[in-house]
Scaffold this active site. Structure first.
Site, PDB file in Angstrom:
ATOM      1  N   TYR A  25       0.839  -1.204   0.000  1.00 57.62           N
ATOM      2  CA  TYR A  25       0.000   0.000   0.000  1.00 57.62           C
ATOM      3  C   TYR A  25       0.875   1.256   0.000  1.00 57.62           C
ATOM      4  O   TYR A  25       0.618   2.223  -0.725  1.00 57.62           O
ATOM      5  CB  TYR A  25      -0.923  -0.007   1.228  1.00 57.62           C
ATOM      6  CG  TYR A  25      -1.633   1.306   1.481  1.00 57.62           C
ATOM      7  CD1 TYR A  25      -2.629   1.764   0.626  1.00 57.62           C
ATOM      8  CD2 TYR A  25      -1.291   2.098   2.583  1.00 57.62           C
ATOM      9  CE1 TYR A  25      -3.266   2.981   0.861  1.00 57.62           C
ATOM     10  CE2 TYR A  25      -1.919   3.300   2.820  1.00 57.62           C
ATOM     11  CZ  TYR A  25      -2.910   3.746   1.961  1.00 57.62           C
ATOM     12  OH  TYR A  25      -3.534   4.957   2.192  1.00 57.62           O
ATOM     13  N   SER A 107      -3.731  11.688   9.490  1.00 58.59           N
ATOM     14  CA  SER A 107      -4.603  11.528   8.321  1.00 58.59           C
ATOM     15  C   SER A 107      -6.046  11.263   8.746  1.00 58.59           C
ATOM     16  O   SER A 107      -6.292  10.592   9.750  1.00 58.59           O
ATOM     17  CB  SER A 107      -4.094  10.343   7.498  1.00 58.59           C
ATOM     18  OG  SER A 107      -5.041   9.947   6.535  1.00 58.59           O
ATOM     19  N   GLN A 128      -5.105  16.354   8.943  1.00 64.59           N
ATOM     20  CA  GLN A 128      -5.387  16.380   7.504  1.00 64.59           C
ATOM     21  C   GLN A 128      -6.836  15.995   7.271  1.00 64.59           C
ATOM     22  O   GLN A 128      -7.304  14.971   7.771  1.00 64.59           O
ATOM     23  CB  GLN A 128      -4.452  15.404   6.776  1.00 64.59           C
ATOM     24  CG  GLN A 128      -4.741  15.233   5.288  1.00 64.59           C
ATOM     25  CD  GLN A 128      -5.753  14.130   5.007  1.00 64.59           C
ATOM     26  OE1 GLN A 128      -5.922  13.228   5.823  1.00 64.59           O
ATOM     27  NE2 GLN A 128      -6.428  14.207   3.869  1.00 64.59           N
ATOM     28  N   TYR A 130     -10.020  15.140   4.617  1.00 63.74           N
ATOM     29  CA  TYR A 130     -10.628  14.857   3.309  1.00 63.74           C
ATOM     30  C   TYR A 130     -12.060  15.355   3.377  1.00 63.74           C
ATOM     31  O   TYR A 130     -12.735  15.171   4.396  1.00 63.74           O
ATOM     32  CB  TYR A 130     -10.643  13.352   3.034  1.00 63.74           C
ATOM     33  CG  TYR A 130      -9.327  12.808   2.533  1.00 63.74           C
ATOM     34  CD1 TYR A 130      -8.743  13.329   1.378  1.00 63.74           C
ATOM     35  CD2 TYR A 130      -8.681  11.774   3.191  1.00 63.74           C
ATOM     36  CE1 TYR A 130      -7.540  12.832   0.906  1.00 63.74           C
ATOM     37  CE2 TYR A 130      -7.478  11.269   2.709  1.00 63.74           C
ATOM     38  CZ  TYR A 130      -6.919  11.807   1.572  1.00 63.74           C
ATOM     39  OH  TYR A 130      -5.731  11.312   1.099  1.00 63.74           O
ATOM     40  N   THR A 156      -6.583  18.338   1.972  1.00 59.71           N
ATOM     41  CA  THR A 156      -6.093  17.663   0.757  1.00 59.71           C
ATOM     42  C   THR A 156      -7.049  17.909  -0.398  1.00 59.71           C
ATOM     43  O   THR A 156      -8.252  17.677  -0.276  1.00 59.71           O
ATOM     44  CB  THR A 156      -5.952  16.152   1.009  1.00 59.71           C
ATOM     45  OG1 THR A 156      -5.003  15.957   2.053  1.00 59.71           O
ATOM     46  CG2 THR A 156      -5.465  15.436  -0.242  1.00 59.71           C
ATOM     47  N   ARG A 165      -4.409   1.981  -7.699  1.00 59.75           N
ATOM     48  CA  ARG A 165      -3.124   1.336  -7.400  1.00 59.75           C
ATOM     49  C   ARG A 165      -3.342  -0.161  -7.578  1.00 59.75           C
ATOM     50  O   ARG A 165      -4.067  -0.791  -6.815  1.00 59.75           O
ATOM     51  CB  ARG A 165      -2.685   1.650  -5.964  1.00 59.75           C
ATOM     52  CG  ARG A 165      -2.452   3.138  -5.669  1.00 59.75           C
ATOM     53  CD  ARG A 165      -3.701   3.753  -5.047  1.00 59.75           C
ATOM     54  NE  ARG A 165      -3.659   5.205  -4.888  1.00 59.75           N
ATOM     55  CZ  ARG A 165      -3.759   5.799  -3.723  1.00 59.75           C
ATOM     56  NH1 ARG A 165      -3.874   5.118  -2.616  1.00 59.75           N
ATOM     57  NH2 ARG A 165      -3.760   7.117  -3.672  1.00 59.75           N
ATOM     58  N   LYS A 252      -3.104  21.206   0.487  1.00 59.70           N
ATOM     59  CA  LYS A 252      -2.210  20.116   0.057  1.00 59.70           C
ATOM     60  C   LYS A 252      -2.645  19.554  -1.298  1.00 59.70           C
ATOM     61  O   LYS A 252      -3.834  19.310  -1.518  1.00 59.70           O
ATOM     62  CB  LYS A 252      -2.245  18.990   1.101  1.00 59.70           C
ATOM     63  CG  LYS A 252      -1.485  17.736   0.724  1.00 59.70           C
ATOM     64  CD  LYS A 252      -1.428  16.761   1.897  1.00 59.70           C
ATOM     65  CE  LYS A 252      -0.577  15.548   1.605  1.00 59.70           C
ATOM     66  NZ  LYS A 252      -1.230  14.568   0.735  1.00 59.70           N
ATOM     67  N   HIS A 276       0.853  13.705  -4.312  1.00 61.68           N
ATOM     68  CA  HIS A 276       0.364  12.627  -3.448  1.00 61.68           C
ATOM     69  C   HIS A 276       1.298  11.405  -3.536  1.00 61.68           C
ATOM     70  O   HIS A 276       0.859  10.256  -3.542  1.00 61.68           O
ATOM     71  CB  HIS A 276      -1.070  12.244  -3.847  1.00 61.68           C
ATOM     72  CG  HIS A 276      -1.946  11.859  -2.691  1.00 61.68           C
ATOM     73  ND1 HIS A 276      -2.897  12.693  -2.153  1.00 61.68           N
ATOM     74  CD2 HIS A 276      -2.003  10.728  -1.956  1.00 61.68           C
ATOM     75  CE1 HIS A 276      -3.506  12.083  -1.161  1.00 61.68           C
ATOM     76  NE2 HIS A 276      -2.973  10.883  -1.004  1.00 61.68           N
ATOM     77  N   ARG A 279       0.639   8.867  -6.237  1.00 61.15           N
ATOM     78  CA  ARG A 279      -0.449   7.918  -6.012  1.00 61.15           C
ATOM     79  C   ARG A 279      -1.752   8.342  -6.682  1.00 61.15           C
ATOM     80  O   ARG A 279      -2.750   7.650  -6.589  1.00 61.15           O
ATOM     81  CB  ARG A 279      -0.696   7.766  -4.506  1.00 61.15           C
ATOM     82  CG  ARG A 279       0.519   7.286  -3.753  1.00 61.15           C
ATOM     83  CD  ARG A 279       0.397   7.526  -2.257  1.00 61.15           C
ATOM     84  NE  ARG A 279      -0.559   6.686  -1.590  1.00 61.15           N
ATOM     85  CZ  ARG A 279      -0.356   5.406  -1.286  1.00 61.15           C
ATOM     86  NH1 ARG A 279       0.794   4.844  -1.598  1.00 61.15           N
ATOM     87  NH2 ARG A 279      -1.266   4.702  -0.660  1.00 61.15           N
TER      88      ARG A 279
HETATM   89  C1  GLV Z   1      -4.527   8.064   0.755  1.00 63.45           C
HETATM   90  O1  GLV Z   1      -4.291   9.186   1.042  1.00 63.45           O
HETATM   91  C2  GLV Z   1      -3.761   7.292  -0.158  1.00 63.45           C
HETATM   92  O2  GLV Z   1      -2.946   7.865  -0.908  1.00 63.45           O
HETATM   93  O3  GLV Z   1      -3.916   6.067  -0.152  1.00 63.45           O
END
Ligand code: GLV
Length: 387
Positions: A25, A107, A128, A130, A156, A165, A252, A276, A279
């Protein structure tokens, strides 16, 4: 126990000690991972100018970030699921940061909650956020961060939709992990991790479960983001959040000069130049390549921070010399956490601090404030190769 001398040593140990799905991850970029690779490769393109016969006594890495004194301008970035790399991971990282004298950012996607961190630290930390569809949840979370004494909100902007991913899908990533045969076989080779997890009850998203309405089984990150994150986040909503928060605000995920100007006009206390960690938008340029243009455009109006790709004190120095007022590290400290818990985060900070101090000295500088373009040798087309 191997001898640890650099961040990569911590990474190798992390790979051995944490379950594959959680190491993967962290060690992922989206899609082809081009941007993930570029973030580090572009730091390596920048070279340093050696300077000799300079009095090196009395060096310091002390600085400030948004008015807060820091032992070095390196904050711990918000990282999702840190409490899955090592039991109670966010508490361990926050304590290491506090002892070291650098900011810790929790986070929204953490395993330990805002209140957990507040209970286990005495220095204010950063939170942080979301932005979710559920406005009551957002307002309540901001209130919780205020009550916990958080001293900055890191909002963010680059993850209202999740970049894919591949490894996370193949590994069936979830928190807590499902007890499938494949996972149980993997856990069997990570006895420390299993023992740590057996001793804590913090196994899922501590800021969400029990706080967001109708979300109690929150295992899939992708499903959760798709269902809960507000795809209509725009500057008007950002303004509403700023007003609800009323404190220091860091935006961010800014990677573009026009967005940086907009953020500076908006009055952000700082912007965090970031993709990020590679990512999200695969194909975006590295943060370090985008930094000089952004500093030139807004550096006199807001503090410019940088993350994505920092794996050493040399990288920190390069970002500062290109005009960043501060940096954030994510993977570099998470490797330490996954390798050795709190002691590993401390080790990561020590490694980066020592590298920064010695590299500064070899460049003939005694303070981070003295660093600048004069310390660097850049390829002729560094900022102009892509137009
Ligand atoms: C979350 O912020 C991620 O990038 O998985």
């Amino acid at each position: 126990m191997p001898i640890i001398t650099c961040i990569d040593d911590l990474k190798q140990l992390h790979r051995r000690r944490a379950p594959k799905m959680f190491f993967d991850y962290v060690e992922s970029g989206s899609y082809t991972e081009q941007t993930f690779r570029d973030n580090s490769a572009d730091f390596a393109e920048i070279r340093l100018r050696q300077k000799v016969a300079v009095d090196l006594l009395g060096r310091t890495t002390d600085s400030t970030m948004i008015g807060h004194r820091v032992a070095m301008p390196v904050a711990l970035a918000p990282v999702g699921l840190a409490g899955m790399q090592s039991a109670d991971g966010e508490i361990k990282a926050a304590r290491a940061a506090e002892a070291f004298g650098v900011p810790f950012t929790l986070s929204t996607m953490s395993i330990c909650s805002i209140e957990d961190i507040a209970r286990h630290t005495t220095t204010p930390f950063w939170f942080q956020l979301y932005v979710m569809n559920d406005q009551d949840y957002v307002a309540a979370t901001i209130e919780r961060a205020k009550r916990a004494g958080c001293s900055a909100l890191v909002l963010t902007l680059d993850l209202q939709i999740l970049g894919q991913r591949h490894k996370d899908i193949k590994n069936d990533l979830s928190a807590p992990p499902r007890l499938t045969l494949k996972n149980l076989i993997d856990f069997a080779t990570r006895p420390r991790w299993v023992a740590g997890m057996a001793l804590t009850r913090r196994h899922s998203f501590g800021n969400i479960v029990g706080h967001a309405k109708g979300v109690d089984d929150l295992t899939s990150l992708t499903r959760w983001t798709n269902e809960q994150f507000d795809p209509q986040l725009d500057w008007a909503k950002i303004a509403r959040i700023r007003d609800q928060w009323g404190g220091k605000l860091i935006l961010k995920g800014i990677l573009d000069v026009d967005d940086a100007r907009r953020a500076a006009d908006f009055g952000a206390d700082a912007i965090l130049v970031s993709n990020h960690g590679g990512r999200q938008l695969d194909g975006a340029l590295s943060s370090i390549r985008m930094l000089p243009g952004i500093v030139k455009a807004v550096g006199d109006r807001t503090e410019v921070f940088l993350d994505s790709g920092i794996r050493s004190g040399q990288d920190v120095l390069k970002a500062l010399a290109l005009g960043a007022k501060g940096t954030f590290i994510g993977r570099s400290y998470i490797y330490g956490l996954g390798a050795m818990g709190q002691a590993g985060v401390t080790r990561a900070l020590d490694i980066i601090h020592k590298e920064l101090d010695i590299t500064m000295a070899l460049c003939g500088e005694k303070s981070v404030a003295g660093l600048g373009r004069h310390n660097l040798l850049l390829p002729a087309d560094f900022g102009t190769r892509y137009r």
